[in-house]
Motif scaffolding. Structure first.
Motif, PDB file in Angstrom:
ATOM      1  N   SER A  84       0.840  -1.189   0.000  1.00 52.37           N
ATOM      2  CA  SER A  84       0.000   0.000   0.000  1.00 52.37           C
ATOM      3  C   SER A  84       0.877   1.241   0.000  1.00 52.37           C
ATOM      4  O   SER A  84       2.034   1.214   0.429  1.00 52.37           O
ATOM      5  N   ASP A  85       0.314   2.316  -0.492  1.00 58.52           N
ATOM      6  CA  ASP A  85       1.041   3.583  -0.580  1.00 58.52           C
ATOM      7  C   ASP A  85       1.244   4.187   0.796  1.00 58.52           C
ATOM      8  O   ASP A  85       0.465   3.964   1.725  1.00 58.52           O
ATOM      9  N   THR A  86       2.305   4.969   0.914  1.00 58.81           N
ATOM     10  CA  THR A  86       2.575   5.763   2.109  1.00 58.81           C
ATOM     11  C   THR A  86       2.598   7.223   1.690  1.00 58.81           C
ATOM     12  O   THR A  86       2.356   7.552   0.531  1.00 58.81           O
ATOM     13  N   GLU A  87       2.939   8.097   2.629  1.00 59.08           N
ATOM     14  CA  GLU A  87       3.022   9.521   2.295  1.00 59.08           C
ATOM     15  C   GLU A  87       4.152   9.797   1.303  1.00 59.08           C
ATOM     16  O   GLU A  87       4.125  10.768   0.582  1.00 59.08           O
ATOM     17  N   ASP A  88       5.124   8.904   1.250  1.00 63.25           N
ATOM     18  CA  ASP A  88       6.221   8.999   0.285  1.00 63.25           C
ATOM     19  C   ASP A  88       5.921   8.015  -0.845  1.00 63.25           C
ATOM     20  O   ASP A  88       5.919   6.809  -0.628  1.00 63.25           O
ATOM     21  N   PRO A  89       5.646   8.521  -2.048  1.00 63.17           N
ATOM     22  CA  PRO A  89       5.261   7.616  -3.141  1.00 63.17           C
ATOM     23  C   PRO A  89       6.340   6.603  -3.526  1.00 63.17           C
ATOM     24  O   PRO A  89       6.058   5.620  -4.198  1.00 63.17           O
ATOM     25  N   ARG A  90       7.567   6.802  -3.067  1.00 64.14           N
ATOM     26  CA  ARG A  90       8.643   5.852  -3.369  1.00 64.14           C
ATOM     27  C   ARG A  90       8.657   4.685  -2.403  1.00 64.14           C
ATOM     28  O   ARG A  90       9.326   3.691  -2.630  1.00 64.14           O
ATOM     29  N   ARG A  91       7.950   4.792  -1.299  1.00 59.83           N
ATOM     30  CA  ARG A  91       7.937   3.738  -0.279  1.00 59.83           C
ATOM     31  C   ARG A  91       6.596   3.034  -0.279  1.00 59.83           C
ATOM     32  O   ARG A  91       5.554   3.672  -0.338  1.00 59.83           O
ATOM     33  N   LYS A  92       6.641   1.728  -0.191  1.00 58.05           N
ATOM     34  CA  LYS A  92       5.422   0.922  -0.131  1.00 58.05           C
ATOM     35  C   LYS A  92       5.377   0.180   1.191  1.00 58.05           C
ATOM     36  O   LYS A  92       6.374  -0.385   1.644  1.00 58.05           O
ATOM     37  N   GLN A  93       4.220   0.196   1.793  1.00 54.40           N
ATOM     38  CA  GLN A  93       3.980  -0.488   3.058  1.00 54.40           C
ATOM     39  C   GLN A  93       3.570  -1.925   2.768  1.00 54.40           C
ATOM     40  O   GLN A  93       2.725  -2.165   1.905  1.00 54.40           O
ATOM     41  N   ILE A  94       4.141  -2.890   3.495  1.00 51.81           N
ATOM     42  CA  ILE A  94       3.781  -4.300   3.315  1.00 51.81           C
ATOM     43  C   ILE A  94       2.692  -4.655   4.317  1.00 51.81           C
ATOM     44  O   ILE A  94       2.827  -4.403   5.513  1.00 51.81           O
ATOM     45  N   GLU A  95       1.632  -5.273   3.828  1.00 53.14           N
ATOM     46  CA  GLU A  95       0.524  -5.681   4.688  1.00 53.14           C
ATOM     47  C   GLU A  95       0.055  -7.070   4.284  1.00 53.14           C
ATOM     48  O   GLU A  95       0.230  -7.488   3.137  1.00 53.14           O
ATOM     49  N   LEU A  96      -0.565  -7.751   5.223  1.00 50.80           N
ATOM     50  CA  LEU A  96      -1.158  -9.058   4.934  1.00 50.80           C
ATOM     51  C   LEU A  96      -2.467  -8.851   4.188  1.00 50.80           C
ATOM     52  O   LEU A  96      -3.194  -7.896   4.444  1.00 50.80           O
ATOM     53  N   THR A  97      -2.766  -9.768   3.285  1.00 49.49           N
ATOM     54  CA  THR A  97      -4.061  -9.739   2.620  1.00 49.49           C
ATOM     55  C   THR A  97      -5.102 -10.336   3.551  1.00 49.49           C
ATOM     56  O   THR A  97      -4.772 -10.972   4.567  1.00 49.49           O
ATOM     57  N   GLN A  98      -6.357 -10.165   3.191  1.00 54.77           N
ATOM     58  CA  GLN A  98      -7.433 -10.766   3.972  1.00 54.77           C
ATOM     59  C   GLN A  98      -7.293 -12.289   3.987  1.00 54.77           C
ATOM     60  O   GLN A  98      -7.520 -12.927   5.011  1.00 54.77           O
ATOM     61  N   ALA A  99      -6.877 -12.856   2.871  1.00 51.27           N
ATOM     62  CA  ALA A  99      -6.684 -14.313   2.806  1.00 51.27           C
ATOM     63  C   ALA A  99      -5.586 -14.763   3.764  1.00 51.27           C
ATOM     64  O   ALA A  99      -5.704 -15.818   4.399  1.00 51.27           O
ATOM     65  N   ALA A 100      -4.514 -13.996   3.895  1.00 57.78           N
ATOM     66  CA  ALA A 100      -3.437 -14.345   4.832  1.00 57.78           C
ATOM     67  C   ALA A 100      -3.934 -14.252   6.272  1.00 57.78           C
ATOM     68  O   ALA A 100      -3.597 -15.100   7.110  1.00 57.78           O
ATOM     69  N   LEU A 101      -4.739 -13.244   6.562  1.00 56.32           N
ATOM     70  CA  LEU A 101      -5.301 -13.119   7.911  1.00 56.32           C
ATOM     71  C   LEU A 101      -6.208 -14.308   8.223  1.00 56.32           C
ATOM     72  O   LEU A 101      -6.190 -14.822   9.350  1.00 56.32           O
ATOM     73  N   LEU A 102      -6.965 -14.758   7.247  1.00 59.62           N
ATOM     74  CA  LEU A 102      -7.810 -15.939   7.450  1.00 59.62           C
ATOM     75  C   LEU A 102      -6.958 -17.181   7.704  1.00 59.62           C
ATOM     76  O   LEU A 102      -7.334 -18.050   8.501  1.00 59.62           O
ATOM     77  N   HIS A 103      -5.809 -17.261   7.040  1.00 63.93           N
ATOM     78  CA  HIS A 103      -4.874 -18.374   7.278  1.00 63.93           C
ATOM     79  C   HIS A 103      -4.425 -18.371   8.746  1.00 63.93           C
ATOM     80  O   HIS A 103      -4.404 -19.425   9.392  1.00 63.93           O
ATOM     81  N   PHE A 104      -4.089 -17.205   9.269  1.00 58.29           N
ATOM     82  CA  PHE A 104      -3.677 -17.126  10.678  1.00 58.29           C
ATOM     83  C   PHE A 104      -4.840 -17.465  11.605  1.00 58.29           C
ATOM     84  O   PHE A 104      -4.640 -18.065  12.668  1.00 58.29           O
ATOM     85  N   ASP A 105      -6.061 -17.100  11.220  1.00 57.41           N
ATOM     86  CA  ASP A 105      -7.229 -17.498  12.013  1.00 57.41           C
ATOM     87  C   ASP A 105      -7.328 -19.020  12.074  1.00 57.41           C
ATOM     88  O   ASP A 105      -7.604 -19.591  13.133  1.00 57.41           O
TER      89      ASP A 105
END
Length: 118
Positions: A84-105
């Motif tokens: 996902s985007d951050t305030e700096d367009p050159r940097r991207k934030q890494i996040e889990l997808t909903q499917a990955a969260l379901l895997h952890f569930d």
């Protein structure tokens, strides 16, 4: 003769149940390095810490930046993570997808089930 239950029995039962998840149709499997990366991303999210691609690539214990970049790309293509985007367009934030969260569930349910069976 009954066998005494060892503390390790709980963990070993959890591993057995978690392994059964691998056979279920969901997300494509991860290699061991990708699993380590996923755990780091999950912990950062749990602790509400920001984790950018640059932050991840700076983790020397995970390998060369090019290796990490290819693994992150693979994990995105498999549906485990998103950027996902951050305030700096050159940097991207890494996040889990909903499917990955379901895997952890599902893994959490395996842990509870293992505890109840031991």
């Amino acid at each position: 003769m009954t066998t005494a239950k060892r503390p390790a029995d709980l963990y070993l039962r959890f591993l057995q149940l978690a392994e059964a998840l691998r056979g279920l149709p969901s997300l494509p499997p991860l290699d061991p390095l990708e699993e380590r990366i996923l755990a780091i991303i999950a912990r950062a999210g749990q602790e509400r810490q920001r984790l950018s691609v640059r932050d991840m690539m700076a983790k020397k214990d995970l390998g060369a930046p090019a290796t990490l970049h290819s693994r992150l790309t693979s994990m995105r293509e498999k549906g485990w993570i998103m950027l996902s985007d951050t305030e700096d367009p050159r940097r991207k934030q890494i996040e889990l997808t909903q499917a990955a969260l379901l895997h952890f569930d599902k893994l959490s349910k395996c842990m509870v089930q293992a505890a109840q069976q031991i």
